[in-house]
Design an enzyme around this catalytic site. Structure first.
Site, PDB file in Angstrom:
ATOM      1  N   PHE A  64       0.885  -0.977   0.106  1.00 45.92           N
ATOM      2  CA  PHE A  64      -0.051  -0.324   0.143  1.00 45.92           C
ATOM      3  C   PHE A  64       0.787   1.184  -0.057  1.00 45.92           C
ATOM      4  CE2 PHE A  64      -2.364   3.740   1.998  1.00 45.92           C
ATOM      5  CZ  PHE A  64      -3.958   2.930   1.098  1.00 45.92           C
ATOM      6  N   THR A  82       1.490   3.635   1.381  1.00 44.10           N
ATOM      7  CA  THR A  82       2.325   5.060   2.328  1.00 44.10           C
ATOM      8  C   THR A  82       3.299   3.355   3.239  1.00 44.10           C
ATOM      9  OG1 THR A  82       0.320   3.051   3.785  1.00 44.10           O
ATOM     10  CG2 THR A  82       0.019   6.038   3.657  1.00 44.10           C
ATOM     11  N   LYS A  83       2.953   2.376   2.916  1.00 45.79           N
ATOM     12  CA  LYS A  83       3.975   1.051   3.638  1.00 45.79           C
ATOM     13  C   LYS A  83       5.872   1.979   2.825  1.00 45.79           C
ATOM     14  CE  LYS A  83       1.263  -1.691   4.964  1.00 45.79           C
ATOM     15  NZ  LYS A  83      -0.104  -0.703   4.733  1.00 45.79           N
ATOM     16  N   THR A  84       6.171   1.137   3.975  1.00 43.81           N
ATOM     17  CA  THR A  84       7.975   1.769   3.964  1.00 43.81           C
ATOM     18  C   THR A  84       8.469   1.212   2.404  1.00 43.81           C
ATOM     19  OG1 THR A  84       8.310   1.215   6.758  1.00 43.81           O
ATOM     20  CG2 THR A  84      10.026   1.061   4.834  1.00 43.81           C
TER      21      THR A  84
END
Length: 373
Positions: free
Chosen positions: A188, A190-192
């Site tokens: 997704f 926003t993930k790292t």
């Protein structure tokens, strides 16, 4: 000053030529499902995490559902997990017919309280689904010891844990998701490691589980129109894979930058008695996927941040055992007091590698202003 909770635009502007080239290359070559871009990313994930096998799927949620199904989390079985996590960590269990059995969390880490797992094991328990939350992993030594002694399967929800590594009592660090039977990642945005839409990955060190996961993602077919299982349609998109491969080139730099930003927050908030910062426990390497604080007057602080144009998020405002869809489990308020307490205090501040020190200092100063009023 306006500070976004998250934006992909800064990273895109920095690496625009690489992203554009990767996306256009997929289109120019001719789009294919599970094409060379997906294979390349799977190889990169294997190399980075140390997993023997990696299977690209359409989302982190799909990864959880497929893995739950394959591991036999089905009708008549129970799976132990946390009530303080994203919905998909428990919905995947219910979706495949099993019963989610919640265990309260540790107040210092927000992860499942491993000391309460064993007392919730019954003759119906099939597995444990630990969630590595926010910035650190759950105690995988204890979880694997319990699983081994009770013959349970372990599905690691590492959706938020890309880059996190657990050493514990081992001689070496092991990447999140590679310790249990299956592990999953979410891509997704926003993930790292985040894409430009949904995407996910299943990892395992078990060849049989790998072969089943490959089949399950394409309708349960080992070859076209020959179906061994009732599977799913869940394939990682080639364009998303191409974008993620660009980001994999810089993943270590990205993780280091998050660490630096985390240190700015810790330094800027350390003298505010109304704010607590989670502790990192266990022998592990953490990653600041998000930066959470526990704040007195959390809702009032959130409104103040909004007034000052500072983005924030609340992970998670309502524990899963109190969600309407899990009402059938029979839980009530007070059943998991730590999770309920944390849900009323937790607040996530902006965290992404392109944040500036000036922006972080502004956020910290606004929080100081709020409590000084």
């Amino acid at each position: 000053m306006k500070v976004n909770f998250y934006t992909s635009k800064r990273e895109y502007d920095e690496k625009k030529e690489e992203f554009n080239k990767a996306i256009i290359s997929v289109v120019e070559k001719g789009i294919s499902t599970l094409g060379p871009e997906v294979v390349k990313l799977e190889d990169e994930i294997k190399e980075f995490t140390g997993a023997k096998y990696a299977i690209g799927v359409a989302s982190g949620t799909d990864a959880l559902v497929l893995a739950s199904d394959i591991l036999g989390f089905n009708e008549g079985t129970e799976v132990i997990t946390s009530p303080f996590t994203f919905f998909a960590s428990a919905s995947c269990i219910a979706r495949t017919g099993a019963k989610p059995v919640f265990v309260d969390i540790d107040e210092e880490t927000f992860n499942i309280d491993v000391n309460k797992i064993e007392e919730n094991i019954t003759d119906k328990t099939k597995g444990i689904l630990p969630v590595h939350l926010f910035l650190q992993m759950a105690d995988m030594d204890k979880i694997m010891d319990i699983a081994k002694s009770h013959n349970l399967r372990v599905l690691e929800d590492a959706a938020e844990a890309f880059g996190m590594r657990w050493r514990g009592n081992s001689d070496e660090y092991r990447h999140a998701g590679t310790i249990g039977d299956f592990g999953i990642f979410s891509f997704f945005p926003t993930k790292t490691l985040g894409g430009y839409g949904d995407g996910g990955m299943i990892v395992t060190n078990d060849e049989k589980l790998y072969e089943m996961a490959k089949i399950y993602r394409v309708h349960g077919a080992s070859k076209k129109y020959h179906h061994e299982y009732i599977g799913y349609n869940s394939r990682l998109d080639s364009i998303q894979a191409a974008v993620l491969s660009v980001k994999m080139k810089y993943i270590n730099d990205s993780i280091e930058k998050r660490e630096e930003i985390g240190s700015w927050y810790i330094d800027g908030l350390k003298d505010i008695k109304e704010v607590r910062i989670p502790k990192i426990l266990g022998n592990q390497k953490h990653v600041f996927y998000v930066f959470n604080i526990l704040a007195e007057k959390r809702d009032e602080l959130a409104e103040y941040l909004k007034e000052k144009e500072i983005g924030f998020s609340i992970y998670y405002p309502k524990p899963l055992h109190l969600q309407e869809c899990f009402k059938y489990l029979g839980h009530k308020e007070g059943d998991f007091p730590v999770a309920e307490k944390i849900s009323k205090e937790i607040l996530a501040l902006p965290m992404y590698p392109e944040l500036t020190r000036e922006e972080v200092e502004y956020v910290c100063n606004v929080i100081k202003e709020f409590y000084a009023k």
